[in-house]
Design a protein around this motif. Structure first.
Motif, mmCIF file in Angstrom:
data_model
loop_
_atom_site.group_PDB
_atom_site.id
_atom_site.type_symbol
_atom_site.label_atom_id
_atom_site.label_comp_id
_atom_site.label_asym_id
_atom_site.label_seq_id
_atom_site.Cartn_x
_atom_site.Cartn_y
_atom_site.Cartn_z
ATOM 1 N N LEU A 118 -78.304 -22.855 39.016
ATOM 2 C CA LEU A 118 -78.678 -21.767 38.117
ATOM 3 C C LEU A 118 -77.776 -20.557 38.304
ATOM 4 C CD1 LEU A 118 -82.570 -21.953 38.588
ATOM 5 C CD2 LEU A 118 -81.040 -23.461 37.272
ATOM 6 N N GLY A 119 -76.788 -20.677 39.166
ATOM 7 C CA GLY A 119 -75.850 -19.593 39.461
ATOM 8 C C GLY A 119 -74.470 -20.174 39.711
ATOM 9 N N PRO A 120 -73.746 -19.659 40.692
ATOM 10 C CA PRO A 120 -72.397 -20.160 40.976
ATOM 11 C C PRO A 120 -72.438 -21.552 41.596
ATOM 12 C CG PRO A 120 -73.042 -18.586 42.651
ATOM 13 C CD PRO A 120 -74.119 -18.542 41.600
ATOM 14 N N LEU A 121 -71.292 -22.238 41.558
ATOM 15 C CA LEU A 121 -71.192 -23.606 42.074
ATOM 16 C C LEU A 121 -70.709 -23.657 43.520
ATOM 17 C CD1 LEU A 121 -69.681 -25.292 38.904
ATOM 18 C CD2 LEU A 121 -71.898 -25.817 39.925
ATOM 19 N N THR A 122 -70.863 -22.586 44.242
ATOM 20 C CA THR A 122 -70.331 -22.484 45.604
ATOM 21 C C THR A 122 -70.794 -23.619 46.508
ATOM 22 O OG1 THR A 122 -70.354 -20.073 45.350
ATOM 23 C CG2 THR A 122 -70.064 -20.940 47.579
ATOM 24 N N ASP A 123 -72.081 -23.901 46.521
ATOM 25 C CA ASP A 123 -72.605 -24.878 47.473
ATOM 26 C C ASP A 123 -72.246 -26.309 47.087
ATOM 27 O OD1 ASP A 123 -73.827 -22.898 49.118
ATOM 28 O OD2 ASP A 123 -75.416 -22.704 47.631
ATOM 29 N N MET A 124 -72.086 -26.593 45.791
ATOM 30 C CA MET A 124 -71.618 -27.922 45.386
ATOM 31 C C MET A 124 -70.158 -28.107 45.776
ATOM 32 S SD MET A 124 -72.788 -30.692 43.801
ATOM 33 C CE MET A 124 -71.959 -31.675 45.039
ATOM 34 N N ALA A 125 -69.354 -27.094 45.527
ATOM 35 C CA ALA A 125 -67.940 -27.184 45.901
ATOM 36 C C ALA A 125 -67.778 -27.303 47.410
ATOM 37 C CB ALA A 125 -67.186 -25.960 45.379
ATOM 38 N N SER A 126 -68.554 -26.525 48.156
ATOM 39 C CA SER A 126 -68.479 -26.608 49.618
ATOM 40 C C SER A 126 -68.865 -27.992 50.103
ATOM 41 C CB SER A 126 -69.392 -25.549 50.248
ATOM 42 O OG SER A 126 -68.916 -24.248 49.998
ATOM 43 N N ALA A 127 -69.924 -28.570 49.527
ATOM 44 C CA ALA A 127 -70.345 -29.908 49.919
ATOM 45 C C ALA A 127 -69.239 -30.925 49.651
ATOM 46 C CB ALA A 127 -71.626 -30.288 49.180
ATOM 47 N N LEU A 128 -68.574 -30.816 48.503
ATOM 48 C CA LEU A 128 -67.487 -31.734 48.172
ATOM 49 C C LEU A 128 -66.310 -31.588 49.130
ATOM 50 C CD1 LEU A 128 -67.624 -31.314 44.311
ATOM 51 C CD2 LEU A 128 -67.794 -33.522 45.490
ATOM 52 N N LEU A 129 -65.993 -30.362 49.487
ATOM 53 C CA LEU A 129 -64.879 -30.133 50.407
ATOM 54 C C LEU A 129 -65.229 -30.570 51.828
ATOM 55 C CD1 LEU A 129 -63.744 -26.632 49.086
ATOM 56 C CD2 LEU A 129 -62.468 -28.782 48.872
ATOM 57 N N MET A 130 -66.493 -30.417 52.203
ATOM 58 C CA MET A 130 -66.942 -30.825 53.538
ATOM 59 C C MET A 130 -67.059 -32.337 53.652
ATOM 60 S SD MET A 130 -69.885 -27.889 53.883
ATOM 61 C CE MET A 130 -70.752 -28.599 55.288
ATOM 62 N N GLU A 131 -67.466 -32.990 52.560
ATOM 63 C CA GLU A 131 -67.689 -34.443 52.573
ATOM 64 C C GLU A 131 -67.119 -35.056 51.293
ATOM 65 O OE1 GLU A 131 -67.655 -37.549 53.262
ATOM 66 O OE2 GLU A 131 -69.107 -37.106 54.870
ATOM 67 N N PRO A 132 -65.828 -35.391 51.306
ATOM 68 C CA PRO A 132 -65.183 -35.937 50.105
ATOM 69 C C PRO A 132 -65.819 -37.231 49.598
ATOM 70 C CG PRO A 132 -63.541 -35.197 51.680
ATOM 71 C CD PRO A 132 -64.857 -35.142 52.390
ATOM 72 N N ARG A 133 -66.553 -37.945 50.448
ATOM 73 C CA ARG A 133 -67.189 -39.182 49.988
ATOM 74 C C ARG A 133 -68.233 -38.927 48.913
ATOM 75 N NH1 ARG A 133 -69.426 -42.085 55.184
ATOM 76 N NH2 ARG A 133 -69.906 -39.900 55.688
ATOM 77 N N LEU A 134 -68.652 -37.679 48.731
ATOM 78 C CA LEU A 134 -69.588 -37.374 47.648
ATOM 79 C C LEU A 134 -69.009 -37.738 46.288
ATOM 80 C CD1 LEU A 134 -71.208 -33.919 48.532
ATOM 81 C CD2 LEU A 134 -71.965 -36.216 49.120
ATOM 82 N N ASN A 135 -67.677 -37.764 46.185
ATOM 83 C CA ASN A 135 -67.045 -38.126 44.920
ATOM 84 C C ASN A 135 -67.405 -39.542 44.471
ATOM 85 O OD1 ASN A 135 -65.041 -35.953 43.918
ATOM 86 N ND2 ASN A 135 -64.697 -36.001 46.135
ATOM 87 N N ASP A 136 -67.822 -40.370 45.406
ATOM 88 C CA ASP A 136 -68.172 -41.751 45.090
ATOM 89 C C ASP A 136 -69.678 -41.984 45.100
ATOM 90 O OD1 ASP A 136 -65.426 -42.524 44.955
ATOM 91 O OD2 ASP A 136 -65.369 -42.572 47.152
ATOM 92 N N ARG A 137 -70.459 -40.926 45.198
ATOM 93 C CA ARG A 137 -71.916 -41.056 45.204
ATOM 94 C C ARG A 137 -72.474 -40.726 43.820
ATOM 95 N NH1 ARG A 137 -73.448 -44.043 49.281
ATOM 96 N NH2 ARG A 137 -75.527 -43.087 49.239
ATOM 97 N N ASN A 138 -73.718 -41.120 43.609
ATOM 98 C CA ASN A 138 -74.363 -40.926 42.308
ATOM 99 C C ASN A 138 -75.000 -39.533 42.257
ATOM 100 O OD1 ASN A 138 -75.396 -41.325 39.779
ATOM 101 N ND2 ASN A 138 -76.723 -43.034 40.333
ATOM 102 N N VAL A 139 -74.152 -38.530 42.131
ATOM 103 C CA VAL A 139 -74.586 -37.133 42.071
ATOM 104 C C VAL A 139 -74.365 -36.610 40.663
ATOM 105 C CG1 VAL A 139 -74.212 -34.792 42.952
ATOM 106 C CG2 VAL A 139 -74.037 -36.752 44.504
ATOM 107 N N ILE A 140 -75.382 -35.958 40.111
ATOM 108 C CA ILE A 140 -75.261 -35.326 38.795
ATOM 109 C C ILE A 140 -75.459 -33.832 38.983
ATOM 110 C CG2 ILE A 140 -76.170 -35.144 36.453
ATOM 111 C CD1 ILE A 140 -77.099 -38.047 36.710
ATOM 112 N N CYS A 141 -74.402 -33.081 38.773
ATOM 113 C CA CYS A 141 -74.417 -31.624 38.921
ATOM 114 C C CYS A 141 -74.716 -31.016 37.552
ATOM 115 C CB CYS A 141 -73.066 -31.151 39.456
ATOM 116 S SG CYS A 141 -72.848 -29.360 39.464
ATOM 117 N N VAL A 142 -75.877 -30.378 37.431
ATOM 118 C CA VAL A 142 -76.274 -29.719 36.187
ATOM 119 C C VAL A 142 -76.012 -28.229 36.368
ATOM 120 C CG1 VAL A 142 -78.143 -29.306 34.543
ATOM 121 C CG2 VAL A 142 -78.056 -31.468 35.820
ATOM 122 N N TRP A 143 -75.146 -27.678 35.520
ATOM 123 C CA TRP A 143 -74.712 -26.289 35.741
ATOM 124 C C TRP A 143 -74.996 -25.408 34.539
ATOM 125 C CZ3 TRP A 143 -69.270 -24.077 34.879
ATOM 126 C CH2 TRP A 143 -69.195 -22.762 35.381
#
Length: 301
Positions: A118-143
């Motif tokens: 509901l605000g900035p994407l900081t925590d999603m971006a941080s999670a992706l940078l911390m754990e690149p394997r998220l790119n292959d997981r079934n995550v749907i980011c609603v922004w």
């Protein structure tokens, strides 16, 4: 309300800059009252330093207050997100909130994980940078964020972390974007809120009072309405066909917040309209049922 089977519940994490304005509160309450959601936590998000030097902490206090008003303290995980935007597009800002996203996304669950921002994407971006394997997981980011397509321009949620938005847009996770042209169409009047919410217990009265107080303090000139602009983040999960959307190649963002259409990234779903009647009436009905003591809360996983 009959308990829904596991496969009929949507896994959800809500990331909210709750004290930024006066509409996040409605979305938080709405999500908590929705039995379709298998709720895995709320993350307190920053909203820059324009209005407060402690914006993330302010959001956390507001989340805790809402849970107290609903007698839900201790029943749902709440984590602090990053206190600031990313310093650049390669450096995360680790936080318990980003770790919550990682832990849930990497868990052994075959259902998609919806993370509604509901605000900035900081925590999603941080999670992706911390754990690149998220790119292959079934995550749907609603922004809820971004300006008018296809040109873009200044928009508050994007402004608070342009680098994070670029990280997410360049990633491989699924993104559903609800830009400003859509979320600004969620206007409600004072009279509507007073008739539908104000007499629905402490939480209903608080929602109305804090919205009117916000307008009185912040807006110049006459005003008698507010856009509940974060609510579409729930609508697109509960009713994905309740609006017009199109899959478009993910853009990047310039420092001036204009879309940069490189055509190099995977498509994202961009909503152009939303079924306003559906999602507002859903909220009013659930709030009324909650006030009457009818069971219909989210499942708190």
């Amino acid at each position: 309300m009959t308990t829904l089977p596991r496969e009929k519940r949507a896994r959800l994490i809500l990331n909210t800059d709750a004290k930024n304005e006066a509409d996040d509160q409605f979305t938080i309450v709405h999500a908590l009252l929705t039995p379709t959601f298998d709720f895995h936590g709320i993350i307190a998000a920053h909203f820059g330093a324009h209005r407060s030097k402690t914006s993330m902490e302010d959001s956390r206090v507001e989340i805790d207050h809402l849970l107290k008003l609903m007698d839900l303290e201790g029943r749902i995980p709440v984590a602090n997100g990053a206190a600031t935007a990313l310093p650049d597009e390669n450096t995360p800002v680790p936080s318990p909130g980003a770790q919550l996203i990682i832990d849930q996304a990497m868990s052994d669950d075959d259902r998609p994980l919806y993370v509604a921002f509901l605000g900035p994407l900081t925590d999603m971006a941080s999670a992706l940078l911390m754990e690149p394997r998220l790119n292959d997981r079934n995550v749907i980011c609603v922004w809820i964020g971004g300006g008018v397509w296809p040109s873009g321009g200044r928009e508050f949620n994007l402004m608070n972390d342009i680098a994070a938005a670029n990280v997410v847009m360049r990633s491989k996770i699924q993104v559903w974007q609800i830009p400003s042209t859509v979320y600004r169409m969620m206007a409600v009047s004072y009279a509507e809120l007073q008739e539908r919410c104000e007499d629905k217990g402490p939480i209903g009265k608080y929602l109305v009072d804090q919205l009117i107080d916000w307008n009185l303090r912040v807006h110049q000139g006459p005003i008698e309405h507010r856009s509940l602009g974060d609510t579409p983040a729930l609508s697109v999960i509960l009713n994905p066909m309740g609006g017009v959307s199109e899959w478009r190649p993910a853009p990047e963002f310039s420092p001036q917040m204009h879309y940069v259409h490189t055509g190099q990234h995977r498509p994202i779903k961009v909503y152009d309209t939303i079924d306003v009647r559906y999602i507002l009436e859903d909220f009013y009905a659930k709030l009324a049922r909650f006030h009457r003591g009818v069971q219909g809360l989210a499942n708190f996983g």
